[in-house]
Design a protein around this motif. Structure first.
Motif, mmCIF file in Angstrom:
data_model
loop_
_atom_site.group_PDB
_atom_site.id
_atom_site.type_symbol
_atom_site.label_atom_id
_atom_site.label_comp_id
_atom_site.label_asym_id
_atom_site.label_seq_id
_atom_site.Cartn_x
_atom_site.Cartn_y
_atom_site.Cartn_z
ATOM 1 N N ASN A 12 -12.095 6.218 -1.426
ATOM 2 C CA ASN A 12 -12.249 5.486 -2.687
ATOM 3 C C ASN A 12 -13.576 5.814 -3.370
ATOM 4 O O ASN A 12 -13.635 5.957 -4.598
ATOM 5 C CB ASN A 12 -12.155 3.982 -2.433
ATOM 6 C CG ASN A 12 -10.763 3.539 -2.064
ATOM 7 O OD1 ASN A 12 -9.796 4.260 -2.287
ATOM 8 N ND2 ASN A 12 -10.640 2.358 -1.486
ATOM 9 N N ALA A 26 2.188 1.752 -3.473
ATOM 10 C CA ALA A 26 1.129 2.273 -4.336
ATOM 11 C C ALA A 26 0.900 3.763 -4.075
ATOM 12 O O ALA A 26 0.644 4.535 -5.010
ATOM 13 C CB ALA A 26 -0.165 1.495 -4.101
ATOM 14 N N ALA A 27 0.997 4.175 -2.808
ATOM 15 C CA ALA A 27 0.846 5.602 -2.475
ATOM 16 C C ALA A 27 1.978 6.422 -3.087
ATOM 17 O O ALA A 27 1.753 7.533 -3.587
ATOM 18 C CB ALA A 27 0.816 5.780 -0.962
ATOM 19 N N ALA A 83 0.824 -1.209 0.000
ATOM 20 C CA ALA A 83 0.000 0.000 0.000
ATOM 21 C C ALA A 83 0.861 1.262 0.000
ATOM 22 O O ALA A 83 0.533 2.249 -0.670
ATOM 23 C CB ALA A 83 -0.934 -0.003 1.214
ATOM 24 N N HIS A 115 -4.554 4.890 -0.272
ATOM 25 C CA HIS A 115 -3.502 3.892 -0.034
ATOM 26 C C HIS A 115 -2.858 4.077 1.346
ATOM 27 O O HIS A 115 -2.517 3.085 2.010
ATOM 28 C CB HIS A 115 -2.437 3.984 -1.121
ATOM 29 C CG HIS A 115 -2.866 3.407 -2.438
ATOM 30 N ND1 HIS A 115 -3.409 2.140 -2.559
ATOM 31 C CD2 HIS A 115 -2.829 3.912 -3.697
ATOM 32 C CE1 HIS A 115 -3.687 1.892 -3.817
ATOM 33 N NE2 HIS A 115 -3.355 2.948 -4.532
ATOM 34 N N ARG A 117 -5.139 2.581 3.805
ATOM 35 C CA ARG A 117 -5.043 1.125 3.707
ATOM 36 C C ARG A 117 -3.784 0.616 4.403
ATOM 37 O O ARG A 117 -3.824 -0.422 5.077
ATOM 38 C CB ARG A 117 -5.036 0.684 2.243
ATOM 39 C CG ARG A 117 -6.383 0.755 1.568
ATOM 40 C CD ARG A 117 -6.310 0.327 0.115
ATOM 41 N NE ARG A 117 -5.888 -1.051 -0.048
ATOM 42 C CZ ARG A 117 -4.749 -1.426 -0.606
ATOM 43 N NH1 ARG A 117 -3.882 -0.523 -1.052
ATOM 44 N NH2 ARG A 117 -4.448 -2.705 -0.720
ATOM 45 N N THR A 140 -3.766 8.618 -3.288
ATOM 46 C CA THR A 140 -2.676 8.588 -2.307
ATOM 47 C C THR A 140 -3.222 8.443 -0.894
ATOM 48 O O THR A 140 -2.747 7.608 -0.105
ATOM 49 C CB THR A 140 -1.837 9.873 -2.407
ATOM 50 O OG1 THR A 140 -1.322 10.003 -3.727
ATOM 51 C CG2 THR A 140 -0.676 9.827 -1.422
#
Length: 246
Positions: A134, A70-71, A67, A90, A93, A87
């Motif tokens: 999201n 991904a951010a 995560a 993530h 998360r 951002t």
């Protein structure tokens, strides 16, 4: 960190299968309880659900690193709204998975002093934040696509022609609502990844809302929502083109 990311990617599909089985147990248990099933059967289902939940937590041990990576990638997106939403989603998360890892350590007996109720509350709170972000991203994507659809002169002419036929403001409002709903259905029908993401996030939203006591439903409804979102997640793994990008 790359090793953890690879481990997380390999275990993601298994975790989704475990998740689907866990919520299927919750749904089946609630249905059996309503039909007067014996306590022995219900206890076995609850034990299986607990074991599946613990197994999922083990498979998510590397997910915080994934995560965070991904951010880091999302920070470079050119669209400011998407950059912010993705951002932040993530990062929430990552915090959710970190709390979940602590909770796993407590349930597995590695750290018996862990306050499981407190960490579970923290975990679901970060999960809720991530889902809200999201869904905000989904709403933004929908608005952009709807604006593109009505951007053409032909679409505008049709809408304005229908509105001019209305006799009063209430009738105009009704026509506008019909046009917007049809446009929304058209946009979602032509964008399966966005439709799946909206449905999946909406289903998932009821889980932390119920666990945090913000919107109480029933174990069966939570199980149905979790099972539905898990099946949709598995579909995006089997068919990567169904996953919403970026």
């Amino acid at each position: 960190m790359e090793t953890w990311v690879r481990f997380s990617a390999q275990s993601q599909a298994k975790e989704r299968v475990f998740r689907a089985a866990q919520y299927a147990c919750a749904l089946a248990g609630d249905a059996l309880r309503r039909n007067g099933a014996g306590s022995g059967v219900l206890d076995r289902l609850r034990q299986l659900e607990a074991h599946l939940s613990l197994g999922r937590k083990l498979l998510r041990l590397g997910s915080s690193a994934e995560a965070l990576e991904a951010a880091k990638r999302a920070i470079h997106l050119s669209d400011m709204v998407l950059r912010f939403c993705i951002t932040l989603g993530h990062l929430n998360r990552a915090m959710y998975f970190a709390c979940d890892n602590v909770l796993w350590a407590g349930k597995a007996g590695l750290v018996p002093s862990v306050d499981q109720e407190k960490w579970s509350h923290r975990s679901f709170r970060y999960y809720l934040f991530a889902l809200v972000v999201n869904l905000s991203r989904d709403a933004y994507e929908i608005r952009i696509l709807m604006e593109r659809e009505v951007g053409g002169k032909r679409a505008k002419g049709v809408e304005n022609g229908r509105l001019l036929q209305a006799d009063n403001g209430l009738q105009q409002l009704g026509l506008r609502l019909q046009v917007q709903l049809r446009l929304l259905a058209h946009v979602l029908r032509n964008n399966p990844p966005l439709l799946l993401d909206v449905v999946k996030n909406t289903c998932d939203l009821f889980i932390p809302l119920d666990k945090l006591g913000l919107y109480k439903t029933s174990p069966g409804f939570v199980g149905l929502c979790g099972l539905t979102s898990s099946i949709l997640s598995i579909l995006t793994i089997l068919h990567p083109w169904l996953k919403l990008k970026p």
